[in-house]
Design a protein around this motif. Structure first.
Motif, PDB file in Angstrom:
ATOM      1  N   MET A   1      43.522  -7.998 106.311  1.00 35.66           N
ATOM      2  CA  MET A   1      42.884  -7.406 105.133  1.00 35.66           C
ATOM      3  C   MET A   1      43.341  -8.147 103.875  1.00 35.66           C
ATOM      4  SD  MET A   1      42.596  -3.318 104.680  1.00 35.66           S
ATOM      5  CE  MET A   1      42.921  -2.806 106.354  1.00 35.66           C
ATOM      6  N   PRO A   2      42.423  -8.498 102.997  1.00 34.50           N
ATOM      7  CA  PRO A   2      42.814  -9.227 101.776  1.00 34.50           C
ATOM      8  C   PRO A   2      43.507  -8.322 100.755  1.00 34.50           C
ATOM      9  CG  PRO A   2      40.456  -8.841 101.794  1.00 34.50           C
ATOM     10  CD  PRO A   2      40.983  -8.316 103.094  1.00 34.50           C
ATOM     11  N   ILE A   3      44.326  -8.945  99.926  1.00 34.96           N
ATOM     12  CA  ILE A   3      44.995  -8.221  98.842  1.00 34.96           C
ATOM     13  C   ILE A   3      44.204  -8.455  97.560  1.00 34.96           C
ATOM     14  CG2 ILE A   3      47.078  -8.100  97.410  1.00 34.96           C
ATOM     15  CD1 ILE A   3      48.672  -8.976  99.854  1.00 34.96           C
ATOM     16  N   TYR A   4      43.881  -7.370  96.893  1.00 30.86           N
ATOM     17  CA  TYR A   4      43.172  -7.473  95.623  1.00 30.86           C
ATOM     18  C   TYR A   4      44.095  -7.058  94.499  1.00 30.86           C
ATOM     19  CZ  TYR A   4      39.030  -7.874  98.511  1.00 30.86           C
ATOM     20  OH  TYR A   4      38.120  -8.290  99.435  1.00 30.86           O
ATOM     21  N   GLU A   5      43.916  -7.662  93.327  1.00 32.97           N
ATOM     22  CA  GLU A   5      44.720  -7.300  92.173  1.00 32.97           C
ATOM     23  C   GLU A   5      43.845  -6.512  91.197  1.00 32.97           C
ATOM     24  OE1 GLU A   5      48.011  -9.695  89.890  1.00 32.97           O
ATOM     25  OE2 GLU A   5      46.060 -10.191  89.054  1.00 32.97           O
ATOM     26  N   TYR A   6      44.422  -5.435  90.703  1.00 31.67           N
ATOM     27  CA  TYR A   6      43.712  -4.586  89.759  1.00 31.67           C
ATOM     28  C   TYR A   6      44.541  -4.455  88.489  1.00 31.67           C
ATOM     29  CZ  TYR A   6      41.134  -3.300  93.946  1.00 31.67           C
ATOM     30  OH  TYR A   6      40.390  -3.347  95.087  1.00 31.67           O
ATOM     31  N   ILE A   7      43.869  -4.120  87.407  1.00 34.57           N
ATOM     32  CA  ILE A   7      44.578  -3.850  86.159  1.00 34.57           C
ATOM     33  C   ILE A   7      44.110  -2.510  85.618  1.00 34.57           C
ATOM     34  CG2 ILE A   7      42.899  -5.145  84.755  1.00 34.57           C
ATOM     35  CD1 ILE A   7      45.358  -5.906  82.956  1.00 34.57           C
ATOM     36  N   CYS A   8      45.066  -1.723  85.118  1.00 31.27           N
ATOM     37  CA  CYS A   8      44.746  -0.430  84.529  1.00 31.27           C
ATOM     38  C   CYS A   8      44.346  -0.645  83.079  1.00 31.27           C
ATOM     39  CB  CYS A   8      45.956   0.492  84.623  1.00 31.27           C
ATOM     40  SG  CYS A   8      45.694   2.060  83.769  1.00 31.27           S
ATOM     41  N   LEU A   9      43.188  -0.116  82.689  1.00 29.33           N
ATOM     42  CA  LEU A   9      42.709  -0.315  81.325  1.00 29.33           C
ATOM     43  C   LEU A   9      43.398   0.627  80.347  1.00 29.33           C
ATOM     44  CD1 LEU A   9      38.896  -0.696  82.107  1.00 29.33           C
ATOM     45  CD2 LEU A   9      40.633  -2.482  81.935  1.00 29.33           C
ATOM     46  N   ASP A  10      44.105   1.609  80.856  1.00 27.88           N
ATOM     47  CA  ASP A  10      44.795   2.564  79.981  1.00 27.88           C
ATOM     48  C   ASP A  10      46.222   2.108  79.665  1.00 27.88           C
ATOM     49  OD1 ASP A  10      42.602   4.131  79.771  1.00 27.88           O
ATOM     50  OD2 ASP A  10      43.236   5.609  81.248  1.00 27.88           O
ATOM     51  N   CYS A  11      47.002   1.723  80.686  1.00 29.19           N
ATOM     52  CA  CYS A  11      48.397   1.346  80.442  1.00 29.19           C
ATOM     53  C   CYS A  11      48.639  -0.145  80.688  1.00 29.19           C
ATOM     54  CB  CYS A  11      49.338   2.197  81.310  1.00 29.19           C
ATOM     55  SG  CYS A  11      49.239   1.828  83.072  1.00 29.19           S
TER      56      CYS A  11
END
Ligand SMILES: [Zn+2]
Length: 74
Positions: A1-11
């Motif tokens: 399974m691939p690893i995805y990177e996310y960013i929180c738009l609040d913090c």
């Protein structure tokens, strides 16, 4: 399974998640504040790898004939 990177738009916390491709763009909660305002980011590692492959092929830009074409985007 691939690893995805996310960013929180609040913090603005970046976090990784191991997900299947079909889940990649599904909503995910921030690992820090549990906000739902998150966005998937493009992996820098993958972008750099692609750049090397394109450069090593030796093809010049068809529009401006340079190896590092930033104006034409090719
Ligand atoms: Zn957050």
């Amino acid at each position: 399974m691939p690893i995805y990177e996310y960013i929180c738009l609040d913090c603005e916390t970046k976090f990784d998640a191991l997900r299947s491709m079909s889940e990649a763009d599904a909503p995910i909660l921030c690992s820090n504040c549990e906000s739902g305002h998150t966005s998937r980011t493009i992996s820098l590692f993958a972008a750099h790898s692609e750049g090397r492959v394109i450069a090593s092929a030796g093809d010049t830009c068809n529009t401006c004939r340079t190896y590092n074409c930033t104006s034409c985007g090719i």
